[in-house]
Design a protein around this motif. Sequence first.
Motif, mmCIF file in Angstrom:
data_model
loop_
_atom_site.group_PDB
_atom_site.id
_atom_site.type_symbol
_atom_site.label_atom_id
_atom_site.label_comp_id
_atom_site.label_asym_id
_atom_site.label_seq_id
_atom_site.Cartn_x
_atom_site.Cartn_y
_atom_site.Cartn_z
ATOM 1 N N SER A 90 -55.583 56.142 42.714
ATOM 2 C CA SER A 90 -55.773 55.000 43.471
ATOM 3 C C SER A 90 -55.399 55.551 45.021
ATOM 4 N N ARG A 91 -55.964 56.799 45.342
ATOM 5 C CA ARG A 91 -55.781 57.347 46.575
ATOM 6 C C ARG A 91 -56.445 56.611 47.927
ATOM 7 N N CYS A 92 -55.887 56.636 48.829
ATOM 8 C CA CYS A 92 -56.518 55.820 50.208
ATOM 9 C C CYS A 92 -55.759 56.200 51.214
ATOM 10 N N ARG A 93 -56.142 55.672 52.356
ATOM 11 C CA ARG A 93 -55.445 56.153 53.629
ATOM 12 C C ARG A 93 -55.502 54.905 54.405
ATOM 13 N N VAL A 94 -54.323 54.803 55.226
ATOM 14 C CA VAL A 94 -54.156 53.627 56.047
ATOM 15 C C VAL A 94 -54.706 54.104 57.674
ATOM 16 N N SER A 95 -55.695 53.437 57.921
ATOM 17 C CA SER A 95 -56.359 53.934 59.231
ATOM 18 C C SER A 95 -56.530 52.942 60.419
ATOM 19 N N LEU A 96 -56.701 53.380 61.418
ATOM 20 C CA LEU A 96 -57.362 52.356 62.544
ATOM 21 C C LEU A 96 -58.849 52.491 62.678
ATOM 22 N N ALA A 97 -59.494 51.357 63.334
ATOM 23 C CA ALA A 97 -60.716 51.349 63.391
ATOM 24 C C ALA A 97 -61.305 50.504 64.307
ATOM 25 N N VAL A 98 -62.310 50.896 64.951
ATOM 26 C CA VAL A 98 -62.825 50.217 66.212
ATOM 27 C C VAL A 98 -64.203 49.915 65.913
ATOM 28 N N GLN A 108 -54.607 56.819 72.995
ATOM 29 C CA GLN A 108 -54.290 56.227 74.176
ATOM 30 C C GLN A 108 -55.426 55.126 74.790
ATOM 31 N N ASP A 109 -56.566 55.015 74.068
ATOM 32 C CA ASP A 109 -57.643 54.160 74.382
ATOM 33 C C ASP A 109 -57.179 52.386 73.970
ATOM 34 N N LEU A 110 -56.324 52.632 72.810
ATOM 35 C CA LEU A 110 -55.879 51.452 72.211
ATOM 36 C C LEU A 110 -54.609 50.705 73.031
ATOM 37 N N LYS A 111 -54.315 51.412 74.277
ATOM 38 C CA LYS A 111 -53.293 50.639 75.086
ATOM 39 C C LYS A 111 -53.662 49.161 75.646
ATOM 40 N N GLY A 112 -52.710 48.359 75.435
ATOM 41 C CA GLY A 112 -53.076 46.957 75.728
ATOM 42 C C GLY A 112 -54.038 46.194 75.136
ATOM 43 N N LYS A 113 -54.571 46.663 74.008
ATOM 44 C CA LYS A 113 -55.660 46.275 72.981
ATOM 45 C C LYS A 113 -54.955 45.166 72.002
ATOM 46 N N ARG A 114 -56.057 44.606 71.281
ATOM 47 C CA ARG A 114 -55.424 43.707 70.266
ATOM 48 C C ARG A 114 -55.782 44.152 69.031
ATOM 49 N N SER A 142 -58.811 39.707 54.755
ATOM 50 C CA SER A 142 -59.754 40.774 55.090
ATOM 51 C C SER A 142 -59.707 40.921 56.696
ATOM 52 N N VAL A 143 -59.376 41.763 57.266
ATOM 53 C CA VAL A 143 -59.186 41.848 58.628
ATOM 54 C C VAL A 143 -60.354 42.507 59.425
ATOM 55 N N GLU A 144 -61.425 43.013 58.410
ATOM 56 C CA GLU A 144 -62.624 43.589 58.976
ATOM 57 C C GLU A 144 -63.405 42.813 60.079
ATOM 58 N N ILE A 145 -63.201 41.738 59.710
ATOM 59 C CA ILE A 145 -63.882 40.862 60.661
ATOM 60 C C ILE A 145 -63.444 40.110 61.937
ATOM 61 N N ALA A 146 -62.197 40.820 62.122
ATOM 62 C CA ALA A 146 -61.584 40.470 63.374
ATOM 63 C C ALA A 146 -62.278 40.901 64.607
ATOM 64 N N PRO A 147 -62.683 42.063 64.635
ATOM 65 C CA PRO A 147 -63.554 42.439 65.882
ATOM 66 C C PRO A 147 -64.766 41.610 66.178
ATOM 67 N N ASN A 148 -65.450 41.368 65.086
ATOM 68 C CA ASN A 148 -66.575 40.830 65.085
ATOM 69 C C ASN A 148 -66.599 39.256 65.555
ATOM 70 N N ILE A 149 -65.246 38.782 65.584
ATOM 71 C CA ILE A 149 -65.263 37.260 66.000
ATOM 72 C C ILE A 149 -64.515 37.132 67.023
ATOM 73 N N ASP A 153 -59.558 44.071 69.108
ATOM 74 C CA ASP A 153 -60.345 44.954 69.586
ATOM 75 C C ASP A 153 -60.305 46.241 68.433
ATOM 76 N N ALA A 154 -59.328 46.107 67.699
ATOM 77 C CA ALA A 154 -59.392 47.054 66.450
ATOM 78 C C ALA A 154 -58.826 46.767 65.499
ATOM 79 N N ILE A 155 -58.694 47.360 64.350
ATOM 80 C CA ILE A 155 -58.143 47.043 63.115
ATOM 81 C C ILE A 155 -57.293 47.952 62.521
ATOM 82 N N CYS A 156 -56.207 47.848 61.714
ATOM 83 C CA CYS A 156 -55.540 48.772 60.883
ATOM 84 C C CYS A 156 -55.918 48.028 59.637
ATOM 85 N N ASP A 157 -56.095 49.108 58.595
ATOM 86 C CA ASP A 157 -56.358 48.638 57.183
ATOM 87 C C ASP A 157 -56.641 49.809 56.203
ATOM 88 N N ILE A 158 -56.638 49.548 54.905
ATOM 89 C CA ILE A 158 -56.682 50.465 53.934
ATOM 90 C C ILE A 158 -58.075 50.918 53.825
#
Length: 285
Positions: A90-98, A108-114, A142-149, A153-158
């Motif tokens: 059950s390997r995975c990673r916790v990552s930031l995505a934009v 640094q591009d995420l400064k002040g971002k949501r 499901s956090v992946e939809i957050a930027p689309n709506i 500006d970015a998400i953190c998820d598995i």
Amino acid sequence: MTKIRIAVQKSGRLNEDSLKILKDCGISIDNGKDQLKATARNFPLEVFYLRNGDIPQYLRDGVVDIAIIGENVLVEKGKDIIIAEKLNFSRCRVSLAVPKSAKYDSIQDLKGKRIATSYPNTVKEYLAKQGVEAELHIISGSVEIAPNIGLADAICDIVSSGSTLFKNNLKEVEVMLKSEAVLAVSPKISNDCKEILKKIQFRIQSVLQGRRNKYVLLNAPNDKLEDIISILPGMRSPTVLPLAEKGWSSVHSVIQSDTFWEVIDELKQAGAEGILVCPIEKMVV
């Protein structure tokens, strides 16, 4: 009779992998559909089927003695919980995505971002180390939809394969931590349960050793035997038996799965023939 209480994820892939390793350890569990608790038939163990995010608190409170849980959940909610064994599944990673269209050069591009996430503690700690302040939106689900709506500006998820990000037009930009299933232990575990835990760990270690290795049998001409043996890592030294055909021997050894093909190529070049590869169910060392 004392029974050790183990928590596993209620459903999903981690549930399946957890029950499989218990089965491979020779523990038979009577679990009917939608049961929240089950008992092993042949081992002093009770299984509790719980929500993944609730397990750290159950461990902390001593409601369960041990748990098979994602390491990422402990980083987020249970840093005080002891990890007894890493389980290599059950390997995975916790990552930031934009969004794919977003310009991204560094954290640094995420400064002040949501940032939308269900891992706020993990994100806060990571951003603090990078000297970045951002606005967090805590979402369960499901956090992946957050930027689309327009919620973030970015998400953190598995992330496992990355296919979910791709489908939602996102790109992975930062890997904050890598995770796998672990065997975690309650700080309130009793001495009697610690003894049972030792038996479980011994069985788990034997299963994991088996999964990490392959049993190899091959035929070797005696004049090339020394070169072939030097290639084989083995546990101590390979077993060598004479064949009925004069001038040939049968060589038995163990090869680690992650270097398997490289070793096989070397063996063939050194003159090995009739190579037979078998899975190892358990390996006691």
